[in-house]
Design a protein around this motif. Sequence first.
Motif, PDB file in Angstrom:
ATOM      1  N   ALA A  10       6.865   1.798  -0.374  1.00 60.68           N
ATOM      2  CA  ALA A  10       6.260   2.370   1.250  1.00 60.68           C
ATOM      3  C   ALA A  10       6.696   1.895   2.157  1.00 60.68           C
ATOM      4  O   ALA A  10       6.496   2.258   3.463  1.00 60.68           O
ATOM      5  CB  ALA A  10       4.970   1.283   0.714  1.00 60.68           C
ATOM      6  N   VAL A  66       4.382   0.648   5.793  1.00 60.86           N
ATOM      7  CA  VAL A  66       4.193  -0.407   5.929  1.00 60.86           C
ATOM      8  C   VAL A  66       5.036  -0.844   7.187  1.00 60.86           C
ATOM      9  O   VAL A  66       6.166  -0.456   7.511  1.00 60.86           O
ATOM     10  CB  VAL A  66       3.818  -1.803   5.114  1.00 60.86           C
ATOM     11  CG1 VAL A  66       3.019  -1.298   4.361  1.00 60.86           C
ATOM     12  CG2 VAL A  66       5.345  -1.585   4.750  1.00 60.86           C
ATOM     13  N   ALA A  68       4.903 -10.393   3.883  1.00 58.14           N
ATOM     14  CA  ALA A  68       5.052 -10.310   2.176  1.00 58.14           C
ATOM     15  C   ALA A  68       5.603 -10.915   1.718  1.00 58.14           C
ATOM     16  O   ALA A  68       5.735 -11.396   0.376  1.00 58.14           O
ATOM     17  CB  ALA A  68       5.330  -8.919   1.847  1.00 58.14           C
ATOM     18  N   THR A  96       4.537  -6.563   8.180  1.00 55.08           N
ATOM     19  CA  THR A  96       3.878  -6.571   6.836  1.00 55.08           C
ATOM     20  C   THR A  96       4.768  -7.257   6.092  1.00 55.08           C
ATOM     21  O   THR A  96       4.662  -8.283   5.756  1.00 55.08           O
ATOM     22  CB  THR A  96       2.887  -5.604   6.936  1.00 55.08           C
ATOM     23  OG1 THR A  96       2.046  -5.409   7.607  1.00 55.08           O
ATOM     24  CG2 THR A  96       2.426  -5.468   5.412  1.00 55.08           C
ATOM     25  N   LEU A  97       5.667  -6.872   6.293  1.00 55.01           N
ATOM     26  CA  LEU A  97       6.825  -7.116   5.493  1.00 55.01           C
ATOM     27  C   LEU A  97       7.623  -8.755   5.477  1.00 55.01           C
ATOM     28  O   LEU A  97       7.690  -9.360   4.062  1.00 55.01           O
ATOM     29  CB  LEU A  97       8.113  -6.292   5.527  1.00 55.01           C
ATOM     30  CG  LEU A  97       8.540  -4.048   5.736  1.00 55.01           C
ATOM     31  CD1 LEU A  97       9.606  -3.854   6.093  1.00 55.01           C
ATOM     32  CD2 LEU A  97       8.243  -4.580   4.025  1.00 55.01           C
ATOM     33  N   LEU A 104       3.440  -3.714  -8.365  1.00 54.42           N
ATOM     34  CA  LEU A 104       2.750  -3.810  -6.697  1.00 54.42           C
ATOM     35  C   LEU A 104       3.929  -3.822  -5.823  1.00 54.42           C
ATOM     36  O   LEU A 104       4.364  -3.529  -4.407  1.00 54.42           O
ATOM     37  CB  LEU A 104       1.712  -4.526  -6.822  1.00 54.42           C
ATOM     38  CG  LEU A 104       1.067  -5.616  -5.358  1.00 54.42           C
ATOM     39  CD1 LEU A 104       0.845  -3.894  -4.820  1.00 54.42           C
ATOM     40  CD2 LEU A 104       0.208  -6.288  -6.024  1.00 54.42           C
ATOM     41  N   ALA A 105       4.929  -5.588  -5.908  1.00 47.34           N
ATOM     42  CA  ALA A 105       6.226  -5.874  -5.161  1.00 47.34           C
ATOM     43  C   ALA A 105       6.852  -4.214  -4.754  1.00 47.34           C
ATOM     44  O   ALA A 105       6.887  -4.215  -3.829  1.00 47.34           O
ATOM     45  CB  ALA A 105       7.062  -6.575  -5.456  1.00 47.34           C
ATOM     46  N   PHE A 150       5.339  -1.985  -2.940  1.00 46.09           N
ATOM     47  CA  PHE A 150       5.059  -2.312  -1.308  1.00 46.09           C
ATOM     48  C   PHE A 150       6.557  -1.804  -0.761  1.00 46.09           C
ATOM     49  O   PHE A 150       6.496  -1.176   0.189  1.00 46.09           O
ATOM     50  CB  PHE A 150       4.663  -3.557  -1.488  1.00 46.09           C
ATOM     51  CG  PHE A 150       4.267  -4.123  -0.620  1.00 46.09           C
ATOM     52  CD1 PHE A 150       3.520  -4.181   0.514  1.00 46.09           C
ATOM     53  CD2 PHE A 150       5.144  -4.782   0.948  1.00 46.09           C
ATOM     54  CE1 PHE A 150       2.839  -4.105   1.766  1.00 46.09           C
ATOM     55  CE2 PHE A 150       4.714  -5.044   2.424  1.00 46.09           C
ATOM     56  CZ  PHE A 150       3.756  -4.787   2.244  1.00 46.09           C
TER      57      PHE A 150
END
Length: 183
Positions: free
Chosen positions: A23, A29, A37, A33-34, A16-17, A20
């Motif tokens: 992305a 993103v 995260a 958002t980063l 997932l990381a 992300f």
Amino acid sequence: MFRQAREFGPVVLIPLAWGFVAAAHLRIVSTSTLFIAHVVMATLLAGFAVTGRSDMREGVLHTWWLVIVSGFVATVVGAMGFRVGSSGSLFQGIALFGWMVLPAVGFVDTGRRVSKRAWIYFGSATACVLGAAVYALGLFVSLPVGPVFGLGLVGGGQTLAILDAAFGYEVNDSVKRATDERV
């Protein structure tokens, strides 16, 4: 249940990381958002380091505890990079390359200690280092696919190793034995 979350959570969190991060490189993103995260990841890492410390005092688990603590520092530095202006990309780069290379240390140590499927851990370490090099080369020569391909190598290698660590009998059983001996 908490022990199972610590044991199997990385199976979901690692791919997932890296997904992300890919992305983010594809501009899917936002930087806000980063930042969030990074804060969430730092919190999870701190919680894992604190709650897992008693089970991770020796052997390969100690190596992984050191990777987690070092990764926590790298993640906090990365989060700071979203808040410090012009030097932010340096801080973010430290976090990114830290998470590309730090797990390679744990994979090499794990590969040295297991008798079966050591190739998975050595291959994963190689994928981390090679992926970091491909990522950097892609940035240096402005190849748009290079950085994302490098991230794919890193994420794929780390995911393969964590799947084996979580579900492979040898590493998993040795971790459980070490934990059971302390209880």
